[in-house]
Design a protein around this motif. Structure first.
Motif, short mmCIF file in Angstrom:
data_model
loop_
_atom_site.label_atom_id
_atom_site.label_comp_id
_atom_site.label_asym_id
_atom_site.label_seq_id
_atom_site.Cartn_x
_atom_site.Cartn_y
_atom_site.Cartn_z
N THR A 256 -0.87 -33.54 31.19
CA THR A 256 0.14 -32.47 31.16
C THR A 256 -0.45 -31.17 30.63
OG1 THR A 256 1.84 -34.13 30.72
CG2 THR A 256 2.43 -31.84 30.33
N ASP A 257 -0.10 -30.08 31.28
CA ASP A 257 -0.53 -28.75 30.81
C ASP A 257 0.44 -28.29 29.72
OD1 ASP A 257 -1.49 -26.23 30.42
OD2 ASP A 257 -0.82 -25.43 32.35
N ILE A 258 -0.07 -28.20 28.51
CA ILE A 258 0.78 -27.88 27.35
C ILE A 258 0.63 -26.44 26.89
CG2 ILE A 258 0.76 -30.26 26.52
CD1 ILE A 258 -1.31 -29.12 24.37
N SER A 259 -0.19 -25.66 27.59
CA SER A 259 -0.52 -24.31 27.12
C SER A 259 0.73 -23.44 26.96
CB SER A 259 -1.51 -23.64 28.08
OG SER A 259 -0.98 -23.62 29.40
N GLU A 260 1.64 -23.51 27.93
CA GLU A 260 2.84 -22.67 27.87
C GLU A 260 3.75 -23.09 26.73
OE1 GLU A 260 6.63 -21.36 30.69
OE2 GLU A 260 4.91 -22.41 31.56
N GLU A 261 3.96 -24.41 26.57
CA GLU A 261 4.82 -24.89 25.49
C GLU A 261 4.23 -24.60 24.12
OE1 GLU A 261 7.25 -28.93 24.09
OE2 GLU A 261 5.84 -29.02 25.79
N ALA A 262 2.90 -24.76 24.01
CA ALA A 262 2.23 -24.47 22.73
C ALA A 262 2.39 -23.00 22.36
CB ALA A 262 0.76 -24.85 22.81
N ALA A 263 2.26 -22.13 23.37
CA ALA A 263 2.42 -20.69 23.13
C ALA A 263 3.85 -20.37 22.71
CB ALA A 263 2.06 -19.90 24.38
N ASP A 264 4.83 -21.04 23.34
CA ASP A 264 6.24 -20.83 22.98
C ASP A 264 6.50 -21.25 21.54
OD1 ASP A 264 6.83 -19.85 25.46
OD2 ASP A 264 7.60 -21.76 26.24
N ILE A 265 5.91 -22.37 21.14
CA ILE A 265 6.10 -22.86 19.76
C ILE A 265 5.50 -21.87 18.76
CG2 ILE A 265 5.42 -24.66 18.12
CD1 ILE A 265 5.67 -26.68 20.39
N LYS A 266 4.32 -21.35 19.07
CA LYS A 266 3.67 -20.39 18.17
C LYS A 266 4.49 -19.11 18.07
CE LYS A 266 -0.99 -22.13 19.17
NZ LYS A 266 -2.27 -21.83 19.84
N ASP A 267 4.97 -18.60 19.22
CA ASP A 267 5.78 -17.39 19.21
C ASP A 267 7.07 -17.58 18.44
OD1 ASP A 267 3.87 -16.14 20.74
OD2 ASP A 267 4.91 -16.45 22.65
N PHE A 268 7.70 -18.73 18.68
CA PHE A 268 8.96 -19.02 17.99
C PHE A 268 8.74 -19.10 16.48
CE2 PHE A 268 11.90 -22.11 16.16
CZ PHE A 268 13.12 -21.55 16.50
#
Length: 365
Positions: free
Chosen positions: A172-184
């Motif tokens: 699974t590509d987690i890059s987008e979700e990881a970025a969302d978590i960091k931004d949040f």
């Protein structure tokens, strides 16, 4: 516990001291979970529960029993906060509500299994059985990942991505979700630090009233009296043994909790709560009529039938909505930066509410 020859007062203390331990665990739950992480917090709660069960297994008098019960309560109070937080932080948005509801279903299944086992094994053996899931969870905590959101909060970006990849799968590509978590997480850190007293400001007082009010009504409905003394209620009403009634109660709780999970999003929180509250009210009324019938020497079969119907209706109705929905609503009505303080307040209040204890006959002690 007849072999320890507990007095009525000692038996009542044993039944209620769990609440005090749970309140202490709830008070410390937020601090512990933020300080050592979600996994370690769950491990600490397991240790409390294991110590408590072992104290009960090897108890020589009521003091050992009370200390064990108090320790188990601390573990439960800690788990009551940490587990829903961990579930909400590791699950995708579209599955978060369902996972939270399934958590309540599993709690019901565990409690029902304990009731069923209690009808065929001794209380010391039952305490030994209680150690098993705690040890199983301790082992499981060694292999499950830490909460990615907690890792982001403490600034461990590499560990965040590793944990998220483990949760979502290697492909699974987690890059987008990881970025969302960091931004949040960054946005959350810029919000004002909430305190419990802030909840009583005008902007949040309505949500606090709803959250606290639901917890008060949940507890004052009599659930702890039914849970702690169902067997004694059955015997006092005229059953030759409380085991039959306990098994019937178990058979009702699990399917009703599962039905509540299925209807939670379809029927809505409020209608399900209203049906559940009406059912618990009817159940209490029938139990009361059972003892009224016994006092006035009406037909014995009527006492037994009313007690059985009352407790089954109460247990089924409570499992349908009042058991889990207040926790779901509490997680939905507060803004994100106030959820920590709100969760602590509601959990403490839930454990602090005075539990009405049903008087039991001395012969059961």
């Amino acid at each position: 516990m007849r072999d320890l020859h507990l007095s009525l007062a000692e038996y009542s203390v044993f039944g209620s001291i769990l609440t005090i331990g749970a309140m202490l665990g709830a008070i410390l739950s937020g601090t512990i979970a933020d300080w050592v992480g979600r996994r370690c917090a769950m491990a600490i709660s397991d240790v409390f529960c294991i110590i408590g069960y072992l104290l009960i297994v090897f108890s020589k008098n009521s003091v050992w029993l009370d200390l064990g019960r108090l320790s188990i309560g601390c573990g439960i109070g800690l788990l009551s906060y940490v587990v829903p937080v961990y579930i909400s932080e590791i699950t995708p948005k579209n599955l978060r509500g369902q996972f939270a509801a399934v958590n309540q279903l599993m709690i019901c299944c565990g409690a029902s299994l304990a009731y069923a086992l209690g009808t065929c094994i001794t209380w010391r053996t039952l305490a030994i059985v209680g150690v098993a899931p705690c040890l199983l969870q301790l082992v499981g905590l060694l292999v499950i990942p830490e909460s990615p959101r907690w890792l982001a909060k403490i600034g461990h970006s590499g560990a965040l991505e590793e944990a998220l990849q483990k949760l979502r799968g290697k492909e699974t590509d987690i890059s987008e979700e990881a970025a969302d978590i960091k931004d949040f997480t960054e946005k959350l850190q810029h919000l004002p630090q909430s305190k419990m007293l802030d909840l009583f400001q005008k902007d949040y007082i309505h949500a606090v009233t709803v959250g606290v009010g639901l917890m008060v009504l949940q507890q004052f409905g009599g659930v702890n009296a039914i849970c702690f003394y169902a067997s004694e209620i059955f015997v006092s009403a005229g059953f030759s043994s409380g085991n039959t009634g306990m098994l019937a109660m178990v058979a009702v709780q699990i399917p009703m909790t599962a039905l509540g999970v299925l209807l939670l999003d379809k029927a809505g929180r409020r209608p399900l709560l209203m049906v559940s509250a009406a059912g618990t009210c009817l159940g209490c009324l029938l139990v009361g009529l059972s003892f009224l019938s016994k006092e006035h020497h009406w037909a014995k079969d009527l006492n037994v039938a009313l007690a059985l119907m009352g407790i089954l209706i109460f247990s089924g109705s409570f499992s349908l909505g009042m058991g889990g929905i207040p926790w779901v609503i509490m997680s939905e009505i507060f803004p994100i930066h106030m959820k920590g303080s709100a969760g602590s307040l509601v959990t403490i209040e839930n454990r602090l509410v005075i539990k009405r204890i049903v008087p039991v006959d001395q012969k059961f002690c």
